[in-house]
Design a protein around this motif. Structure first.
Motif, PDB file in Angstrom:
ATOM      1  N   HIS A  70       7.480  58.348  -3.658  1.00  0.00           N
ATOM      2  CA  HIS A  70       8.906  58.054  -3.814  1.00  0.00           C
ATOM      3  C   HIS A  70       9.585  58.161  -2.441  1.00  0.00           C
ATOM      4  N   ASN A  71      10.678  57.461  -2.279  1.00  0.00           N
ATOM      5  CA  ASN A  71      11.396  57.431  -0.993  1.00  0.00           C
ATOM      6  C   ASN A  71      10.425  57.170   0.167  1.00  0.00           C
ATOM      7  N   ILE A  72       9.615  56.140  -0.001  1.00  0.00           N
ATOM      8  CA  ILE A  72       8.572  55.866   0.990  1.00  0.00           C
ATOM      9  C   ILE A  72       9.127  55.512   2.362  1.00  0.00           C
ATOM     10  N   ILE A  73      10.408  55.239   2.426  1.00  0.00           N
ATOM     11  CA  ILE A  73      11.044  54.929   3.709  1.00  0.00           C
ATOM     12  C   ILE A  73      10.920  56.100   4.690  1.00  0.00           C
ATOM     13  N   ASP A  74      10.750  57.311   4.161  1.00  0.00           N
ATOM     14  CA  ASP A  74      10.622  58.492   5.018  1.00  0.00           C
ATOM     15  C   ASP A  74       9.175  58.959   5.186  1.00  0.00           C
ATOM     16  N   ASN A  75       8.207  58.142   4.801  1.00  0.00           N
ATOM     17  CA  ASN A  75       6.808  58.505   5.029  1.00  0.00           C
ATOM     18  C   ASN A  75       6.461  58.324   6.497  1.00  0.00           C
ATOM     19  N   GLY A  76       5.798  59.315   7.033  1.00  0.00           N
ATOM     20  CA  GLY A  76       5.395  59.261   8.427  1.00  0.00           C
ATOM     21  C   GLY A  76       5.326  60.646   9.015  1.00  0.00           C
ATOM     22  N   ILE A  77       5.531  60.712  10.307  1.00  0.00           N
ATOM     23  CA  ILE A  77       5.514  61.998  11.000  1.00  0.00           C
ATOM     24  C   ILE A  77       6.938  62.347  11.387  1.00  0.00           C
ATOM     25  N   TRP A  78       7.375  63.479  10.870  1.00  0.00           N
ATOM     26  CA  TRP A  78       8.705  63.992  11.176  1.00  0.00           C
ATOM     27  C   TRP A  78       8.601  64.850  12.427  1.00  0.00           C
ATOM     28  N   ILE A  79       9.437  64.563  13.399  1.00  0.00           N
ATOM     29  CA  ILE A  79       9.389  65.247  14.688  1.00  0.00           C
ATOM     30  C   ILE A  79      10.490  66.299  14.744  1.00  0.00           C
ATOM     31  N   ALA A  80      10.082  67.543  14.950  1.00  0.00           N
ATOM     32  CA  ALA A  80      11.041  68.639  15.104  1.00  0.00           C
ATOM     33  C   ALA A  80      11.661  68.530  16.494  1.00  0.00           C
ATOM     34  N   THR A  81      12.950  68.306  16.520  1.00  0.00           N
ATOM     35  CA  THR A  81      13.662  68.158  17.787  1.00  0.00           C
ATOM     36  C   THR A  81      15.128  68.530  17.560  1.00  0.00           C
ATOM     37  N   THR A  82      15.942  68.349  18.569  1.00  0.00           N
ATOM     38  CA  THR A  82      17.377  68.591  18.445  1.00  0.00           C
ATOM     39  C   THR A  82      18.126  67.321  18.818  1.00  0.00           C
ATOM     40  N   LYS A  83      19.364  67.239  18.406  1.00  0.00           N
ATOM     41  CA  LYS A  83      20.170  66.037  18.673  1.00  0.00           C
ATOM     42  C   LYS A  83      20.298  65.744  20.163  1.00  0.00           C
ATOM     43  N   GLN A  84      20.292  66.775  20.981  1.00  0.00           N
ATOM     44  CA  GLN A  84      20.441  66.545  22.429  1.00  0.00           C
ATOM     45  C   GLN A  84      19.282  65.745  23.012  1.00  0.00           C
ATOM     46  N   HIS A  85      18.149  65.692  22.300  1.00  0.00           N
ATOM     47  CA  HIS A  85      16.981  64.963  22.796  1.00  0.00           C
ATOM     48  C   HIS A  85      16.806  63.584  22.167  1.00  0.00           C
ATOM     49  N   HIS A  86      17.676  63.214  21.246  1.00  0.00           N
ATOM     50  CA  HIS A  86      17.502  61.946  20.531  1.00  0.00           C
ATOM     51  C   HIS A  86      17.456  60.745  21.467  1.00  0.00           C
ATOM     52  N   GLN A  87      18.349  60.678  22.411  1.00  0.00           N
ATOM     53  CA  GLN A  87      18.409  59.497  23.281  1.00  0.00           C
ATOM     54  C   GLN A  87      17.124  59.323  24.078  1.00  0.00           C
ATOM     55  N   LYS A  88      16.611  60.410  24.655  1.00  0.00           N
ATOM     56  CA  LYS A  88      15.368  60.320  25.424  1.00  0.00           C
ATOM     57  C   LYS A  88      14.205  59.915  24.524  1.00  0.00           C
ATOM     58  N   LEU A  89      14.159  60.459  23.323  1.00  0.00           N
ATOM     59  CA  LEU A  89      13.074  60.110  22.407  1.00  0.00           C
ATOM     60  C   LEU A  89      13.174  58.653  21.964  1.00  0.00           C
ATOM     61  N   LYS A  90      14.391  58.141  21.804  1.00  0.00           N
ATOM     62  CA  LYS A  90      14.560  56.740  21.420  1.00  0.00           C
ATOM     63  C   LYS A  90      14.106  55.803  22.534  1.00  0.00           C
ATOM     64  N   HIS A  91      14.143  56.261  23.780  1.00  0.00           N
ATOM     65  CA  HIS A  91      13.629  55.460  24.895  1.00  0.00           C
ATOM     66  C   HIS A  91      12.110  55.520  24.968  1.00  0.00           C
ATOM     67  N   THR A  92      11.528  56.584  24.454  1.00  0.00           N
ATOM     68  CA  THR A  92      10.078  56.769  24.503  1.00  0.00           C
ATOM     69  C   THR A  92       9.368  56.067  23.344  1.00  0.00           C
ATOM     70  N   PHE A  93       9.972  56.114  22.165  1.00  0.00           N
ATOM     71  CA  PHE A  93       9.356  55.578  20.950  1.00  0.00           C
ATOM     72  C   PHE A  93      10.172  54.408  20.422  1.00  0.00           C
ATOM     73  N   LYS A  94       9.545  53.250  20.277  1.00  0.00           N
ATOM     74  CA  LYS A  94      10.241  52.056  19.791  1.00  0.00           C
ATOM     75  C   LYS A  94      10.725  52.183  18.351  1.00  0.00           C
ATOM     76  N   THR A  95       9.930  52.832  17.498  1.00  0.00           N
ATOM     77  CA  THR A  95      10.224  52.821  16.059  1.00  0.00           C
ATOM     78  C   THR A  95      10.855  54.106  15.542  1.00  0.00           C
ATOM     79  N   ILE A  96      11.116  55.052  16.418  1.00  0.00           N
ATOM     80  CA  ILE A  96      11.659  56.341  15.979  1.00  0.00           C
ATOM     81  C   ILE A  96      13.003  56.129  15.281  1.00  0.00           C
ATOM     82  N   LYS A  97      13.239  56.928  14.232  1.00  0.00           N
ATOM     83  CA  LYS A  97      14.475  56.767  13.477  1.00  0.00           C
ATOM     84  C   LYS A  97      14.820  58.075  12.776  1.00  0.00           C
TER      85      LYS A  97
END
Length: 118
Positions: free
Chosen positions: A42-69
């Motif tokens: 159920h809710n297969i849209i969230d299947n994958g690997i959840w990355i423990a991080t903080t909001k301050q790192h979101h921008q850098k991670l979005k530059h590193t990973f194309k599909t991160i969401k």
């Protein structure tokens, strides 16, 4: 077990500890939670690997990973995820493994329950 728990093999010989969290398997290195694996019917849209991080790192991670969401179906706003449905999922998992091995400050959080024990 999930069909993408191969990340655990890629992280060997790091000592990972596993704990249940929100119905998923969360993994720690020392006192830091670094990721969780989710594969549900159920809710297969969230299947994958959840990355423990903080909001301050979101921008850098979005530059590193194309599909991160963001995780969509539960209220964790600081964590991000790599969707298992992505065509480049395995490649991005390898990037994540590299960051974890390098002890990148972008990956991992110390849960509040761990902080209060100190």
């Amino acid at each position: 077990m999930t069909s993408y728990d191969f990340i655990i093999d890629l992280l060997y010989p790091l000592e990972l500890r596993q704990r249940k969290m929100f119905g998923v398997d969360a993994y720690y290195i020392e006192d830091k939670m670094v990721f969780a694996l989710r594969e549900k019917n159920h809710n297969i849209i969230d299947n994958g690997i959840w990355i423990a991080t903080t909001k301050q790192h979101h921008q850098k991670l979005k530059h590193t990973f194309k599909t991160i969401k963001p995780i969509e179906t539960i209220g964790i706003k600081s964590w991000l995820m790599l969707p298992a449905s992505s065509d480049i999922f395995e490649y991005e998992v390898q990037l994540l493994v590299h960051l974890i091995r390098m002890r990148s400050p972008l990956i991992g959080i110390i849960p509040k329950s761990q902080i209060s024990k100190k």
